[in-house]
Enzyme design. Structure first.
Site: not given
Ligand SMILES: N[C@H](CCC[C@H](N)C(=O)O)C(=O)O
Length: 296
Positions: A173, A175, A224, A233, A236
């Site tokens: 995802n 970042h 997020e 996160c 993150g």
């Molecule tokens: N908001 C993130 C997904 C959840 C990531 C986060 N809660 C974690 O622990 O990695 C996104 O849209 O890519």
């Protein structure tokens, strides 16, 4: 629709976990939003669905892990959720294995339950090329800091800033990570929201704010994508440590202090190598709820 759920949290990032091993519930985006709503629903940053391994991958993976943000959108990866996923399937007797192969939209991750109750997850390798994030760098300039590109991201006077400097990468995802002197006073709400929806990120982005405390310790806040600022996160934290190592500011094992707890991230600085994340995963309560019929 009456459903059972389990409320869980990993370093304060909280989840509604749904058992879909006997078949999908077929929820709409609006119903995921309702479940996540802290006033009209149950309340969570993300909704995690536990599904059986797809027939085509039987024997290669143990489960499928599907993630929806509080805004109802399905996303590729959730690190804190992965630890809770592993804790859930073990505690519910859905597996007797302490090491799992879990299929996500971002690929296969492998959580491992630790004797001290924490969970270690191999989160796969970081993706550093802009097109893998995705990040549209056309018209933008970057400078090199250590082994990282730090991009000048123009903002329209948000929080009195004309631009921020971000390192961009994907953990499956997207970042955008920036270094700040003091996370406590960083304008996370305003600047995070502006970065999340910046035109350079066609699929939006998670915005990380990193304060380097030592070569093995950082403080981190993340605004997020699809959820706003969370207490922690997991992806993150992985992205922040990868960026910090590339900036030559961090060593290969880093404690990440978040508002909800501490995560430990390990990466050997080779882009071909996987990132390991270790942290807590707790069950808060079990519940049942009647979800209204809501279409998108
Ligand atoms: N908001 C993130 C997904 C959840 C990531 C986060 N809660 C974690 O622990 O990695 C996104 O849209 O890519």
């Amino acid at each position: 629709m009456q459903i059972s759920f389990t409320k869980m949290q990993g370093a304060g990032n909280d989840f509604v976990v749904l058992d879909e091993t006997r078949g999908p519930l077929g929820l709409s985006a609006a119903q995921y939003r309702w479940l996540a709503d802290r006033h009209f629903g149950v309340g969570a940053d993300q909704i995690l669905s536990v599904r059986p391994a797809p027939q085509a991958m039987a024997g290669q993976v143990d489960f499928e892990y599907v993630i929806h943000n509080a805004d109802g959108g399905e996303v590729e990866q959730c690190g804190n959720g992965a630890r809770c996923f592993a804790r859930y399937v073990f505690d519910k007797g859905l597996t007797r294995q302490s090491r799992l192969r879990v299929l996500t939209k971002a690929g296969v991750i492998t959580p491992q339950l630790q004797p001290d109750g924490r969970v270690t997850v191999n989160m796969g390798r970081p993706r550093l090329a802009p097109q893998e994030v995705p990040f549209d760098s056309v018209g933008l300039t970057a400078q090199r800091v250590g082994r990282a590109d730090v991009w000048q991201l123009p903002l329209q006077g948000v929080a009195g800033l004309d631009a921020v400097q971000v390192t961009v990468l994907s953990m499956g995802n997207p970042h955008a990570v920036q270094r700040v002197d003091d996370v406590a006073s960083a304008p996370v709400q305003q600047v995070g929201a502006a970065i999340e929806r910046h035109a350079a990120f066609p699929q939006r982005v998670n915005a990380g704010f990193v304060q380097v405390l030592a070569r093995d310790r950082i403080a981190l806040r993340v605004f997020e994508r699809g959820a706003g600022e969370t207490l922690a996160c997991g992806t993150g934290a992985c992205a922040a440590v990868v960026a910090g190592i590339l900036w030559d500011a961090l060593d290969s094992r880093v404690d990440v202090v978040t508002r909800g707890g501490v995560l430990t991230i390990e990466w050997s600085a080779d882009p071909a190598c996987d990132v390991l994340m270790t942290g807590p995963a707790e069950t808060v309560f079990e519940g049942t709820v009647c979800i209204p019929e809501l279409s998108d």
